[in-house]
Design a protein around this motif. Structure first.
Motif, mmCIF file in Angstrom:
data_model
loop_
_atom_site.group_PDB
_atom_site.id
_atom_site.type_symbol
_atom_site.label_atom_id
_atom_site.label_comp_id
_atom_site.label_asym_id
_atom_site.label_seq_id
_atom_site.Cartn_x
_atom_site.Cartn_y
_atom_site.Cartn_z
ATOM 1 N N THR A 1 0.822 -1.204 0.000
ATOM 2 C CA THR A 1 0.000 0.000 0.000
ATOM 3 C C THR A 1 0.858 1.258 0.000
ATOM 4 O OG1 THR A 1 -1.666 -1.235 1.254
ATOM 5 C CG2 THR A 1 -1.939 1.148 1.132
ATOM 6 N N GLY A 2 1.979 1.202 0.714
ATOM 7 C CA GLY A 2 2.889 2.342 0.737
ATOM 8 C C GLY A 2 3.384 2.712 -0.650
ATOM 9 N N LYS A 3 3.657 1.696 -1.467
ATOM 10 C CA LYS A 3 4.083 1.948 -2.845
ATOM 11 C C LYS A 3 2.976 2.650 -3.639
ATOM 12 C CE LYS A 3 7.191 -2.066 -3.144
ATOM 13 N NZ LYS A 3 7.395 -3.397 -3.770
ATOM 14 N N LYS A 4 1.740 2.272 -3.366
ATOM 15 C CA LYS A 4 0.618 2.849 -4.106
ATOM 16 C C LYS A 4 0.385 4.316 -3.754
ATOM 17 C CE LYS A 4 -1.933 -1.511 -4.668
ATOM 18 N NZ LYS A 4 -3.162 -2.257 -4.302
ATOM 19 N N ILE A 5 0.591 4.660 -2.495
ATOM 20 C CA ILE A 5 0.309 6.034 -2.086
ATOM 21 C C ILE A 5 1.487 6.972 -2.330
ATOM 22 C CG2 ILE A 5 -1.316 5.194 -0.343
ATOM 23 C CD1 ILE A 5 0.720 5.979 1.809
ATOM 24 N N ALA A 6 2.675 6.417 -2.536
ATOM 25 C CA ALA A 6 3.890 7.227 -2.665
ATOM 26 C C ALA A 6 3.774 8.353 -3.692
ATOM 27 C CB ALA A 6 5.082 6.336 -2.981
ATOM 28 N N PRO A 7 3.199 8.104 -4.896
ATOM 29 C CA PRO A 7 3.138 9.176 -5.897
ATOM 30 C C PRO A 7 2.307 10.385 -5.466
ATOM 31 C CG PRO A 7 2.778 7.025 -6.922
ATOM 32 C CD PRO A 7 2.710 6.826 -5.446
ATOM 33 N N TYR A 8 1.470 10.225 -4.455
ATOM 34 C CA TYR A 8 0.593 11.308 -4.029
ATOM 35 C C TYR A 8 1.190 12.145 -2.890
ATOM 36 C CZ TYR A 8 -2.913 8.728 -6.686
ATOM 37 O OH TYR A 8 -3.609 8.064 -7.686
ATOM 38 N N LEU A 9 2.329 11.711 -2.362
ATOM 39 C CA LEU A 9 2.928 12.398 -1.226
ATOM 40 C C LEU A 9 3.868 13.506 -1.684
ATOM 41 C CD1 LEU A 9 3.799 9.262 0.948
ATOM 42 C CD2 LEU A 9 1.683 10.595 0.939
ATOM 43 N N THR A 10 4.014 14.513 -0.842
ATOM 44 C CA THR A 10 4.926 15.623 -1.119
ATOM 45 C C THR A 10 5.810 15.831 0.113
ATOM 46 O OG1 THR A 10 3.578 17.395 -0.163
ATOM 47 C CG2 THR A 10 3.043 16.697 -2.419
ATOM 48 N N PRO A 11 6.859 16.643 -0.016
ATOM 49 C CA PRO A 11 7.697 16.910 1.162
ATOM 50 C C PRO A 11 6.939 17.552 2.313
ATOM 51 C CG PRO A 11 8.873 17.511 -0.845
ATOM 52 C CD PRO A 11 7.450 17.193 -1.248
ATOM 53 N N ASN B 1 12.393 -7.749 9.061
ATOM 54 C CA ASN B 1 12.327 -7.308 10.455
ATOM 55 C C ASN B 1 12.295 -5.782 10.591
ATOM 56 O OD1 ASN B 1 12.367 -9.981 11.404
ATOM 57 N ND2 ASN B 1 14.599 -10.029 11.321
ATOM 58 N N LEU B 2 11.747 -5.117 9.583
ATOM 59 C CA LEU B 2 11.618 -3.670 9.630
ATOM 60 C C LEU B 2 10.355 -3.254 10.377
ATOM 61 C CD1 LEU B 2 12.587 -2.699 5.956
ATOM 62 C CD2 LEU B 2 14.003 -2.470 8.013
ATOM 63 N N ARG B 3 10.452 -2.116 11.067
ATOM 64 C CA ARG B 3 9.272 -1.514 11.667
ATOM 65 C C ARG B 3 8.434 -0.842 10.578
ATOM 66 N NH1 ARG B 3 11.126 2.603 13.859
ATOM 67 N NH2 ARG B 3 13.359 2.315 13.554
ATOM 68 N N MET B 4 7.183 -0.555 10.905
ATOM 69 C CA MET B 4 6.269 -0.014 9.894
ATOM 70 C C MET B 4 6.740 1.324 9.334
ATOM 71 S SD MET B 4 3.922 -2.372 9.625
ATOM 72 C CE MET B 4 5.314 -3.509 9.838
ATOM 73 N N SER B 5 7.253 2.202 10.187
ATOM 74 C CA SER B 5 7.717 3.501 9.690
ATOM 75 C C SER B 5 8.937 3.332 8.788
ATOM 76 C CB SER B 5 8.040 4.442 10.853
ATOM 77 O OG SER B 5 9.180 4.005 11.571
ATOM 78 N N GLN B 6 9.763 2.347 9.070
ATOM 79 C CA GLN B 6 10.925 2.090 8.217
ATOM 80 C C GLN B 6 10.497 1.624 6.828
ATOM 81 O OE1 GLN B 6 12.825 -0.672 11.081
ATOM 82 N NE2 GLN B 6 14.624 0.661 10.981
ATOM 83 N N ILE B 7 9.475 0.777 6.781
ATOM 84 C CA ILE B 7 8.955 0.324 5.488
ATOM 85 C C ILE B 7 8.420 1.511 4.697
ATOM 86 C CG2 ILE B 7 7.216 -1.095 4.334
ATOM 87 C CD1 ILE B 7 7.251 -2.905 6.835
ATOM 88 N N LEU B 8 7.630 2.342 5.359
ATOM 89 C CA LEU B 8 7.030 3.487 4.672
ATOM 90 C C LEU B 8 8.099 4.472 4.183
ATOM 91 C CD1 LEU B 8 3.946 4.108 6.990
ATOM 92 C CD2 LEU B 8 3.911 3.261 4.634
ATOM 93 N N THR B 9 9.108 4.709 4.987
ATOM 94 C CA THR B 9 10.201 5.590 4.570
ATOM 95 C C THR B 9 10.903 5.025 3.337
ATOM 96 O OG1 THR B 9 10.560 6.394 6.824
ATOM 97 C CG2 THR B 9 12.391 6.613 5.288
ATOM 98 N N GLU B 10 11.105 3.717 3.346
ATOM 99 C CA GLU B 10 11.788 3.059 2.229
ATOM 100 C C GLU B 10 10.985 3.125 0.938
ATOM 101 O OE1 GLU B 10 12.424 -1.553 1.248
ATOM 102 O OE2 GLU B 10 13.609 -0.899 2.973
ATOM 103 N N VAL B 11 9.702 2.735 0.999
ATOM 104 C CA VAL B 11 8.918 2.612 -0.237
ATOM 105 C C VAL B 11 8.452 3.965 -0.780
ATOM 106 C CG1 VAL B 11 8.155 0.284 0.324
ATOM 107 C CG2 VAL B 11 6.706 2.226 0.952
ATOM 108 N N THR B 12 8.457 4.996 0.079
ATOM 109 C CA THR B 12 8.064 6.328 -0.397
ATOM 110 C C THR B 12 9.276 7.185 -0.753
ATOM 111 O OG1 THR B 12 7.994 7.243 1.857
ATOM 112 C CG2 THR B 12 5.948 6.294 0.974
ATOM 113 N N GLY B 13 10.461 6.593 -0.710
ATOM 114 C CA GLY B 13 11.655 7.335 -1.075
ATOM 115 C C GLY B 13 12.019 8.428 -0.096
ATOM 116 N N ASN B 14 11.573 8.264 1.155
ATOM 117 C CA ASN B 14 11.882 9.251 2.198
ATOM 118 C C ASN B 14 11.450 10.663 1.790
ATOM 119 O OD1 ASN B 14 12.863 9.987 4.735
ATOM 120 N ND2 ASN B 14 14.941 10.353 3.993
ATOM 121 N N ILE B 15 10.334 10.740 1.088
ATOM 122 C CA ILE B 15 9.882 12.034 0.565
ATOM 123 C C ILE B 15 9.306 12.939 1.648
ATOM 124 C CG2 ILE B 15 7.533 11.251 -0.035
ATOM 125 C CD1 ILE B 15 7.721 13.056 -2.512
ATOM 126 N N CYS B 16 8.795 12.344 2.731
ATOM 127 C CA CYS B 16 8.164 13.164 3.765
ATOM 128 C C CYS B 16 8.454 12.592 5.143
ATOM 129 C CB CYS B 16 6.656 13.258 3.531
ATOM 130 S SG CYS B 16 5.794 11.668 3.635
#
Length: 334
Positions: free
Chosen positions: A84-94, A110-125
């Protein structure tokens, strides 16, 4: 503030109601357009029976609802966070603030949820976590509840606090996102174990022993991974452990009861009929404890029961017969 809650389970829905009560422009997104349409029509979510959804809450099955969102809440089950993080990534901004409210650790990585989101969204926000002792069923009927907003950037944690806090939903802030997220994942394993105790007919003494010693284990691992000891004794740690281990709202505890009554892990999860996060977290925590060299006999025992079919009674006997130890130092007496 424009907010989108991604994930229309009970918890995502309850949080969308909190945001509506606080006057935000809120959309609840479901991965299933048919479910979104049904909720929009009936103004009810089957996960929260009898609870009327606010008229102001928008419900959508279209990811375009994320356009222009200032606050995005990731509320999917842990196994779906990456996809899901990959799907929402294009809609996020800094300028977007992304808040993880899912509780778990990703299998194998063994990643935490915030680590996954940071990774798949390219650390955009900026990514924060919101966690604590909070059954969706109770939040949705506005029962007093407390949670922790955690982010290494305290300004972001405070922004999330301001967005959610009201007269029935109290939010504290923390910079310790590591401890908050690890607490959220690990307590589900303990709740499963407490359910097993209930299913076997054990009572208060046993559960008090289990919860207290499990918290010692979780704190040892959490500190080794960078968490702060005080976090594990707070709302996200002990608070969430208490509520999850003692309530029938908890899917983890209900699954554990069935296992304690003799059903297999797969049979128990099928009967519960919803995601049992503790099942997945048990394997991740076992892997982490092995990697970090942290002794966690209780959590290891849960893993053995769930993944290797070890008899519960054998596990209990083994745990009770362990070598004598000092409670605080873990020194073994020969």
């Amino acid at each position: 503030m424009k907010a989108v809650v991604v994930g229309s389970g009970g918890w995502g829905t309850a949080l969308s109601m909190v945001l509506c009560d606080n006057g935000h422009d809120v959309t609840l997104w479901s991965h299933d357009p048919a479910k979104a349409a049904e909720m929009a029509k009936t103004r009810e979510n089957s996960k929260l029976k009898g609870v009327q959804l606010p008229d102001s809450l928008k419900i959508s099955g279209d990811l375009d609802c994320l356009k222009g969102a200032e606050l995005v809440i990731s509320a999917t089950p842990s196994f779906a966070v990456r996809e899901t993080g990959k799907k929402i990534a294009p809609y996020l901004t800094p300028e977007t603030v992304l808040v993880s409210v899912s509780k778990g650790i990703e299998r194998d990585t063994n990643l935490r949820m915030s680590q996954i989101l940071t990774e798949v969204t390219g650390n955009i926000c900026k990514v924060a976590a919101l966690s604590g002792p909070s059954h969706a069923e109770e939040v949705s009927i506005r029962m007093p509840t407390g949670c922790v907003s955690a982010c290494p950037d305290l300004k972001v944690a405070r922004l999330v606090q301001d967005a959610f806090m009201n007269d029935y939903f109290r939010v504290y802030t923390s910079e310790d996102i590591v401890g908050v997220e690890l607490s959220a994942a690990m307590k589900n394993v303990v709740a499963l174990a407490c359910g097993v105790c209930d299913g076997m007919g054990y009572q208060d003494n046993t559960k008090a022993l289990l919860m207290t010693r499990a918290m010692a284990e979780l704190t040892r691992l959490g500190e080794k991974l960078g968490g702060t000891r005080q976090t594990f004794g707070g709302l996200a740690g002990m608070g969430d452990l208490i509520v999850t281990c003692t309530s029938m709202h908890s899917r983890n505890r209900r699954a554990g009861i069935l296992i304690g009554q003799g059903k297999s892990a797969q049979e128990a999860m099928a009967e519960v009929g919803a995601v049992v996060e503790g099942y997945y977290a048990a394997e991740s925590i076992y892997q982490l404890s092995q990697r970090e060299g942290v002794e966690m006999p209780l959590c290891r025992s849960v893993y053995e029961v769930l993944y290797h079919g070890v008899a519960v009674q054998d596990v209990v006997s083994s745990l009770m017969r362990r070598a004598k130890k000092d409670e605080l130092t873990e020194t073994t007496w020969l």
